[in-house]
Design an enzyme around this catalytic site. Structure first.
Site, short mmCIF file in Angstrom:
data_model
loop_
_atom_site.label_atom_id
_atom_site.label_comp_id
_atom_site.label_asym_id
_atom_site.label_seq_id
_atom_site.Cartn_x
_atom_site.Cartn_y
_atom_site.Cartn_z
N HIS A 48 0.51 32.24 30.25
CA HIS A 48 0.18 32.39 31.85
C HIS A 48 -1.26 32.62 31.79
CE1 HIS A 48 4.23 32.17 32.94
NE2 HIS A 48 4.63 33.28 32.18
N ASP A 64 9.18 27.39 31.15
CA ASP A 64 9.23 28.87 31.66
C ASP A 64 10.54 28.97 32.09
OD1 ASP A 64 8.78 31.47 31.61
OD2 ASP A 64 7.28 31.31 33.28
#
Lengths: 432, 432
Positions: free
Chosen positions: B267, B319
């Site tokens: 991220h 994800d």
């Protein structure tokens, strides 16, 4: 046109709810009845959910010819304006036949993606000889051959920028003089196949239309006719408008009393909240084009103001058609707002049922912006319908909004199965 | 393992160029040769372009079970943290068999989308009895059944937040004590089918791992082993880390000398440029997950710093698997940066060939982040390959980068045709 079809899918999206085993009766290209308990369905769609056809409120179909061609970058980078030069090069090298082929390919891909109505913002009027409106009939032929419902948004284009002459590729867009343009629009209007052809007027932008001509177009256009215009996609456009006229394009429209029933402003990426509120109060609508705006690096529109004031005012367009997928457009319409605000459900309505509101942008709201009686499974509307797969057990067992959520947040154009336009199957049950 | 296959597609992506009529020789699950002029291809892929299989560097496969379930919004809206509560509810209601079914469904969808390698960041270790590591074998079985290359990123999870005990669904993630966790990791490592199973270690986050244990994991892990951790997805995580340790998570990692060869930070949505530069200088990599970050409203990462310093450092993950489509991820990785900067080609390299750089994020860079010899069509690498359609005349006649541009900016998972993992076709030529 045809005998009645009684369509029975496992579920159908009626009055914003997915309900099981509703039957839809189609006659003469229209939905004649919804929910009747007929005994014998003539078309049984097992494992499918029936939804209203999607509405693409803003397209330049021929720009599919730019795919893959406009993604090289000079060392200084690129922007909307350098992309526009690429687009003008496409215009200069595209003759009539190629234009028609590109339009048809785009319309066929739209149908495969579940788009049953396209608002084709059409400004590429002239082929190589720069005369006549030869391309207008080609758009119509391409749509008819593909089988899509066409709203021809006949675009008026007179200047290269405010106070500047047309140049290069722009000469193919020349719509002057205005009376000849309007005569052509009326000629088109008189020959529409009204089962699946409609017309609107589209002054290209404040860049391309002098104020007096914009006001004249507003006067000529019947109030209910779609009246679409590109507005405030780029800050430079706003700066030039303020320099020339003392107000932004949206403020300029309001000041000149252009907004009305048929009015849709396309993009509004950089519109100020005060002007937007006034525009919406006068009945204006907004068409957002997330994939194109992302591709062109336009910026992120302030949807808060629009949705707070008029949730039904937002529709969706595939614009440059760099990719044709309204589900991806809806997903990123919302995701881009989430990224800006760092909240989930950025555009959610008070009842929290976001997916229904997003689907409405690509159905009912688009239909309203194009003034076409489509966008829902309701008696009296056009029989424009699509199906998606219900065969996945997870989908079938899930609560109704779960399917819509999955379709919009997890799905894509590839999930569309059958497609009907004006009562005719253009994808689907032929093979069943 | 098998006799040699000589694969001949109309075009193949070799050394970052799409070249025509190259043959790829596959033997024992590996690419034995590229470009040899053999006479008899055993597998002729007409109308197809051959590309390296895509690498998904960050996945929580079981979260496909949240699809359609986590898109209702309370009046106050939602965010990452309210989404996390939904995810914990999924964990609490998901038993071992269901977990395995969800993982397999996700892995099969990944294969259909052209993903041949998945980095499965696996923290859901325990089923309902909260003991053992019963779920670890289930992830492996699901991957084996689907046929995907698995990098099991075995996750360590010890605290509910900094200084807080595990609670609710988090108890299924409990990896304490650390020596037992490491013993389990070694046990897994000893039984890998190394043709398509690999392992890494993944301290979950600064939220979930106390400093001393993070340092101990770094000490235990061989330098070349993938070492992945969630970093700075949310500002609250940064604030809590600064309050507890006096520095942001990324700065904390640097201060404790955690970055190294195997290091990937997932991220980095809110990472500061100075810390990012230092992290990259120490060999760190960054995994960005555009669809999930959009869905969760995380924010927009500062990719400028990363790309300016280390273009090869960015990889891509699906994800939460809300949607599985690495082409859409790549497109929006770039589009989100364009929206932020109002420029096109926001992440373009100096040579302007953006599509090649984006594809690299989903192939070579991902392979490097997972320490797997895959991600390119090159002798000595794993025979992990996919094809896309070339049958569209426009594609075939277009210059090489045009096809990549179209694939990334106009395409989707639905464009993937054949898929080979470790020399075995898991989608494709069986039916040809």
């Amino acid at each position: 046109m045809s005998d009645a079809q009684i369509i029975h899918a496992d579920a159908a999206y009626v009055e914003n709810e997915l309900v099981e085993h509703v039957q839809v009766v189609v006659r003469d290209g229209q939905i004649a009845d919804v929910g009747a308990q007929c005994d014998a369905a003539s078309v049984r769609l097992s494992g499918r959910a029936l939804l209203p056809g999607l509405v693409n409120a803003h397209s330049h179909a021929f720009q599919v010819g730019l795919r893959g061609q406009a993604e090289y970058y000079p060392p200084e980078g690129g922007d909307f304006w350098s992309w526009r030069e690429e687009m003008y090069r496409l215009v200069e090298r595209t003759g009539g036949e190629e234009f028609e082929r590109l339009c048809r390919a785009a319309f066929e891909e739209m149908l495969s993606a579940g788009i049953t109505t396209v608002g084709e913002f059409h400004y590429f009027h002239h082929d190589a000889n720069h005369r006549g409106y030869a391309m207008d009939e080609r758009v119509r032929r391409a749509a008819a051959a593909a089988g899509i419902r066409l709203v021809l948004l006949q675009s008026y284009y007179a200047t290269g920028a405010i106070g500047r002459p047309l140049a290069g590729g722009q000469r193919h867009f020349d719509s002057r003089p205005l009376d000849a343009f309007w005569k052509q629009l009326e000629a088109l209007r008189a020959t529409l196949d009204t089962r699946r052809e409609h017309i609107g007027v589209a002054p290209h932008s404040i860049r391309a239309v002098p104020p007096d001509q914009l006001v004249e177009l507003r006067r000529l256009a019947p109030p209910e006719m779609p009246f679409h215009i590109h507005v405030e996609e780029q800050t430079r456009e706003i700066e030039e408008c303020i320099a020339a006229y003392g107000s932004s394009p949206l403020e300029f429209l309001i000041r000149n009393r252009v907004p009305g029933a048929g009015m849709t402003a396309v993009h509004c990426t950089h519109s100020r909240p005060e002007a937007m509120s006034r525009f919406l109060a006068e009945g204006g609508r907004v068409c957002v084009c997330p994939l194109t705006e992302g591709n062109l690096g336009d910026g992120i529109a302030d949807l808060d103001t629009i949705l707070a004031r008029a949730g039904g005012a937002v529709c969706i367009g595939t614009d440059s058609n760099v990719r044709i997928d309204l589900l991806e457009e809806l997903r990123w319409l919302e995701f881009v707002q989430r990224l800006r605000r760092r909240r989930r459900g950025a555009t959610a309505p008070p009842d929290g049922r976001l997916a229904r509101q997003l689907l409405r942008c690509a159905t009912e709201n688009g239909a309203a912006a194009l003034a076409v009686a489509t966008g829902a499974l309701r008696a009296g509307l056009a029989a424009d319908m699509i199906t998606v797969d219900l065969s996945d057990a997870d989908r079938r067992s899930a609560p109704p909004d779960a399917l819509l959520n999955r379709l919009i947040f997890s799905g894509s154009a590839a999930d569309i199965r059958d497609v009907m336009v004006a009562g005719r199957w253009v994808r689907g049950p032929a093979q069943r």
